[in-house]
Structures are given as C-alpha cells and as structure tokens.
Design an enzyme around this catalytic site. Structure first.
Site, PDB file in Angstrom:
ATOM      1  N   MET A 137     -18.818  26.694  49.768  1.00 43.17           N
ATOM      2  CA  MET A 137     -18.607  26.176  48.420  1.00 43.17           C
ATOM      3  C   MET A 137     -18.072  27.214  47.436  1.00 43.17           C
ATOM      4  SD  MET A 137     -19.188  23.151  49.135  1.00 43.17           S
ATOM      5  CE  MET A 137     -19.082  22.323  47.567  1.00 43.17           C
ATOM      6  N   ARG A 138     -17.341  28.182  47.921  1.00 39.56           N
ATOM      7  CA  ARG A 138     -16.735  29.177  47.035  1.00 39.56           C
ATOM      8  C   ARG A 138     -15.227  29.075  47.126  1.00 39.56           C
ATOM      9  NH1 ARG A 138     -20.298  32.267  43.773  1.00 39.56           N
ATOM     10  NH2 ARG A 138     -22.285  32.028  44.800  1.00 39.56           N
ATOM     11  N   LEU A 139     -14.582  29.286  45.997  1.00 38.72           N
ATOM     12  CA  LEU A 139     -13.127  29.399  46.026  1.00 38.72           C
ATOM     13  C   LEU A 139     -12.775  30.733  46.637  1.00 38.72           C
ATOM     14  CD1 LEU A 139     -12.469  28.142  42.410  1.00 38.72           C
ATOM     15  CD2 LEU A 139     -11.877  26.949  44.526  1.00 38.72           C
ATOM     16  N   ASN A 170      -9.744  24.800  56.915  1.00 39.47           N
ATOM     17  CA  ASN A 170     -10.767  24.129  56.110  1.00 39.47           C
ATOM     18  C   ASN A 170     -10.892  22.673  56.544  1.00 39.47           C
ATOM     19  OD1 ASN A 170     -12.608  23.743  53.924  1.00 39.47           O
ATOM     20  ND2 ASN A 170     -10.970  22.835  52.699  1.00 39.47           N
ATOM     21  N   HIS A 172     -11.742  19.038  54.807  1.00 40.88           N
ATOM     22  CA  HIS A 172     -11.856  18.429  53.483  1.00 40.88           C
ATOM     23  C   HIS A 172     -12.239  16.956  53.636  1.00 40.88           C
ATOM     24  CE1 HIS A 172     -11.194  17.892  49.247  1.00 40.88           C
ATOM     25  NE2 HIS A 172     -10.548  16.781  49.529  1.00 40.88           N
TER      26      HIS A 172
END
Ligand code: GRF
Length: 286
Positions: A137-139, A170, A172
């Site tokens: 959950m980090r950019l 990733n 999504h």
C-alpha cells in the site's frame, strides 16, 4: 532464447502490506508446481502484516521497512541528490502527494526515497528476477522504479521496449485503465458496472498505467454487495497472478509497440484461450 520445456524458475521478492492472500496463493502454487517461481523473500512496510506470518510459516525470509521512521521531523540529513531533476513533472503524473507544493513536497519525496533506499538494499540482497507487489500500500517513487527498470522502462512513455527492462509487477483489483487507485472493487461497484475485472501489469511511473500482462473479468449480479464482488475478484486474482508469472517464465510475452508509441505485450501461450475460458467459468460459478 528460452527453452520452453524447462526454463529456470523465476526468483521473486513479494511486497505486501496486509493480509497477503495473493501471497498465500503464490506460495501454494509455487510449492505444488503450478507457479514456475520461487519466492525468495517477503518484504513489508507494516510489521503487523499477516502476510509476514504466512511467509514465516513457510520458512521464507522476511523483512520490514519502517517508513514511519523516515517521516519524523528530525532526520540527520535528507539526501537531496537522490531526487530526480524533473521531479515536478513526475510528481504530477504519478499524483504523489496531491496538495503539497514546493519545499514541502520536496521534503516529503526525499523522506520517501530514504525509506526506499533501505527497501532497495534489503531487496537486492535476494537478487530477485522480479518484484511482485501484492497489496503493497505504498506508492513507489521514480527513484525506486528507476533502480530496477533503468531510466527507460519506467517513464510514462517508455523508450525501452525489451521485456527484460520490466521488473516490477503489480496486481490491480479493477479492469484497467478503468478505476486506477486504491479502491478498485469499490469504484467498480459504485459506478454500477455490470462486469468487473482484475489486472496484472508491469509498473511504470504513472498511476496504474504500466503495460498489461493479463486480465480477467467477473459478472456483477443485481443482488451483489461490494463484498460479493471482492470475493469473486480475489478468486480470479489468485489464478491470474501466477498465470502471468508463468507466461513470463516460459517466454510467452511478446513486446509490441503501437502507432501511438504505447508498449503492449502480446500473449503467445497456445493455451491462452483455455485459460480464459477457465477464468470465465470460475467467475460465473462463484
Ligand atoms: C488485492 O485486491 C490486490 O489486487 C490489491 O490489494 C489487495 C491485496 O489483498 N492490490 P491481499 O493482501 O493479497 O489479500
């Protein structure tokens, strides 16, 4: 060229922040042979992530990066030199810290990169072939992305089209390019969509804009709640993530560049149609 019969197993570092059910699906599939990869480490920004327990119980090395430590006011030094020169544009494209400007933004970004510097040093000890984001959950800043993907396969309009330039993957929970951001299932549901989907893609510097590896869709029935569709979507996520990694491991992705200079990957797996049918069956029976 890859020998399609027995290519080497991919070495993966998986990044998680929470429950890690995708991680669990990968561990299970890696153990029973459905995933042609080995998870060499699991890294988290959250010491309480249940994903870490899942890894430990399978004797997979784990590490935690304490981002909060880098958010504190009194840092000995902020290494401004690690900020890329054109960071204003990158920040805008990636929508990092909307609302912040100027020095405040620079400082926030620099602190993030400090945490990422530690993250990189931990990951690199395991020398992975790919980094898999699974509910991380980090950019990720351009500093991090460029470390793994050079200065090419990371920009919003990448110039390097080699598959080997792409290292960060990733998952999504929406059918990109619809509904980027953190609330894929909620956004799909609240929009009133009749179908939802999940996407596995390579990471570039945009917000969920990197080239797509694979997608799967599920129906949304009139009686459904967000929880129903999340459950249906997650079941697809577990299958799709491993399948996409298998396509990479077996050399079944072929790069293509469109007239508009967009990079796409074509799937050359002869079993692709069967896989898609299986996914549709799964989602209609769930
Ligand atoms: C998944 O829905 C994934 O698509 C998104 O975050 C969620 C992670 O769930 N990126 P879990 O931690 O794997 O259970």
């Amino acid at each position: 060229m890859l020998d399609k019969k027995s290519p080497p197993r991919l070495k993966l570092v998986v990044l998680v922040s929470g429950s890690g059910t995708n991680l669990q699906a990968m561990i299970d599939r890696s153990r029973d042979g459905r995933l042609h990869a080995e998870i060499v480490a699991v890294v988290s920004d959250n010491p309480d992530a249940y994903g870490l327990d899942r890894a430990r119980s399978h004797n997979i090395p784990t590490a935690v990066i304490d981002y909060k430590k880098y958010g504190k006011k009194q840092l000995p030094e902020i290494p401004w030199e690690i900020l890329p020169g054109n960071f204003d544009r990158i920040v805008e494209v990636q929508r990092l810290f909307p609302g912040l400007r100027g020095e405040e933004l620079r400082e926030k970004l620099a602190r993030m990169m400090l945490a990422e510097r530690e993250l990189i040093s931990v990951i690199d000890k395991f020398n992975p072939d790919y980094l898999c984001l699974a509910g991380f959950m980090r950019l990720l800043s351009p500093y991090f992305i460029r470390h793994y993907q050079g200065g090419a396969a990371c920009a919003v309009q990448p110039k390097n089209i080699a598959l080997s330039a792409w290292k960060i993957i990733n998952i999504h929970p929406a059918l990109l390019p619809a509904f980027p951001g953190v609330n894929g299932y909620g956004d799909t549901f609240n929009y009133g969509c009749r179908f939802g989907g999940v996407t596995v893609h390579f990471v570039d510097e945009g917000e969920d804009t990197g080239p797509i590896i694979g997608q799967a869709i599920y129906p949304i029935w009139p009686r459904d709640t967000i929880e129903d569709i999340r459950k249906r979507g997650l079941a697809l996520e577990y299958e799709l993530y491993s399948q996409c990694l298998n396509w990479i491991a077996h050399g079944y992705l072929q790069v293509n560049i469109s007239e508009k200079q967009r990079i796409t990957f074509k799937i050359t797996d002869p079993g692709y149609e069967n896989f898609l049918k299986k996914m549709l069956e799964l989602s209609f029976n769930n």
